[in-house]
Design an enzyme around this catalytic site. Structure first.
Site, mmCIF file in Angstrom:
data_model
loop_
_atom_site.group_PDB
_atom_site.id
_atom_site.type_symbol
_atom_site.label_atom_id
_atom_site.label_comp_id
_atom_site.label_asym_id
_atom_site.label_seq_id
_atom_site.Cartn_x
_atom_site.Cartn_y
_atom_site.Cartn_z
ATOM 1 N N ASN A 9 -8.961 19.310 -16.260
ATOM 2 C CA ASN A 9 -10.177 18.566 -16.625
ATOM 3 C C ASN A 9 -10.750 19.260 -17.853
ATOM 4 O O ASN A 9 -11.317 20.336 -17.746
ATOM 5 C CB ASN A 9 -11.157 18.610 -15.444
ATOM 6 C CG ASN A 9 -12.527 18.045 -15.818
ATOM 7 O OD1 ASN A 9 -12.682 17.383 -16.845
ATOM 8 N ND2 ASN A 9 -13.519 18.319 -14.983
ATOM 9 N N HIS A 104 -17.502 13.902 -10.246
ATOM 10 C CA HIS A 104 -17.484 15.336 -10.565
ATOM 11 C C HIS A 104 -18.904 15.881 -10.418
ATOM 12 O O HIS A 104 -19.877 15.196 -10.728
ATOM 13 C CB HIS A 104 -16.966 15.554 -11.996
ATOM 14 C CG HIS A 104 -16.714 16.995 -12.276
ATOM 15 N ND1 HIS A 104 -17.723 17.850 -12.631
ATOM 16 C CD2 HIS A 104 -15.578 17.735 -12.214
ATOM 17 C CE1 HIS A 104 -17.210 19.071 -12.778
ATOM 18 N NE2 HIS A 104 -15.913 19.031 -12.526
ATOM 19 N N GLU A 106 -20.607 17.781 -12.154
ATOM 20 C CA GLU A 106 -21.431 17.740 -13.373
ATOM 21 C C GLU A 106 -22.022 16.345 -13.563
ATOM 22 O O GLU A 106 -23.132 16.193 -14.065
ATOM 23 C CB GLU A 106 -20.595 18.196 -14.575
ATOM 24 C CG GLU A 106 -20.406 19.712 -14.546
ATOM 25 C CD GLU A 106 -19.099 20.217 -15.114
ATOM 26 O OE1 GLU A 106 -18.457 19.506 -15.905
ATOM 27 O OE2 GLU A 106 -18.715 21.358 -14.760
ATOM 28 N N GLY A 182 -16.671 26.885 -12.859
ATOM 29 C CA GLY A 182 -17.036 27.545 -14.110
ATOM 30 C C GLY A 182 -17.731 28.882 -13.911
ATOM 31 O O GLY A 182 -18.301 29.443 -14.834
#
Ligand code: PGA
Length: 267
Positions: A9, A104, A106, A182
């Site tokens: 991704n 997702h 985010e 992340g």
């Protein structure tokens, strides 16, 4: 046997020019990789890149005959119309995307996409012939409060509302604990396996044993070459969704290699 799904991704990285550069280097890595081309050819492993929509055409053309597929990171549920800035399922099809990520974290947390909107996107993507990578996952505070399973169950039921067993064949589920994305903090293989097994049990309860055996469940969140084998050895994990480590051809190919070379599956 479920085909392993190794997905990158890219998020908001790599426009068309850097995408061309990436795939020129990736070709080299693929030529020198141990077993990856063979695994792709015999259906053992599938490699998919979720590139920014603007880079899809550059990716498809540059990758040419490489054994890789492409997907988008988001889509709108309407086919066309006055929706400034949005991209539709037919447009992704035209750009030769086969997959799309929906839900997702985010998109859920930065762009406040709701369960209801995600359900409309999933429905439209499936109806339009795309395969969906549907992401679910809990926040750190939800994990600490012991509600991870409740959150995932809610996301699962809401996202897949109205999706029947036939349509489910176009769905892959990715477990991505938000606190592991992340951050460099990977969920332990045990934690990841536990939730992926739970997701499979949700599929069994809603769709039956056959569907739960067939569906692919991925783990995502700080996956890197060093932790791939351990994650891929888990019985209920069929692949990985990789953010940061997919941006470098050499680390992503290592992940694809290590996924094949994993130890025997265990629970
Ligand atoms: P990460 O991202 O590998 O950089 O943690 C994973 C993802 O967001 O899909």
């Amino acid at each position: 046997m479920r085909t392993e799904f190794i997905a990158g991704n890219w998020k908001m990285f790599n426009g068309p020019a850097s995408t061309v550069e990436f795939f020129m280097k990736f070709q080299n890595e693929l030529d020198n990789a141990c077993g990856v081309k063979e695994a792709a050819a015999n259906g053992e492993e599938e490699i998919v890149f979720f590139v920014p929509a603007i880079s899809l055409t550059a990716a498809v053309i540059t990758a040419g005959k490489m054994p890789v597929s492409f997907g988008a990171q988001n889509v709108h549920w309407e086919e066309k119309g006055a929706f400034t800035g949005e991209i539709s399922v037919p447009m992704l099809q035209e750009a030769r995307a086969k997959y799309v990520i929906i839900g997702h974290s985010e998109r859920r947390h930065i762009f406040h996409e709701t369960d209801g909107e995600l359900n409309k996107k999933i429905t439209a993507a499936i109806n339009g012939g795309l395969t969906v990578v549907f992401c679910v996952g809990e926040l750190l505070e939800e994990r600490e409060a012991g509600t991870a399973r409740d959150v995932i169950k809610r996301q699962f039921n809401a996202g897949l509302d109205g999706i029947d067993a036939a349509a489910l064949k176009q769905v892959i589920i990715a477990y991505e604990p938000v606190w592991a994305i992340g951050t460099g903090k990977t969920a332990s293989a045990e934690d990841a396996e536990e939730i992926c097994a739970f997701i499979r049990s949700l599929v069994r309860d809603k769709y039956g044993a056959e569907a739960s055996e067939a569906i692919r469940v991925l783990y995502g969140g700080s996956v890197k070459p060093e932790n791939t084998s351990e994650i891929m050895a888990c019985e209920n994990i069929d692949g990985v969704l990789v953010g940061g480590a997919s941006l470098k051809p050499e680390s992503f190919i290592k992940i694809a290699e290590n996924a094949i070379a994993k130890p025997q599956k265990n629970g």
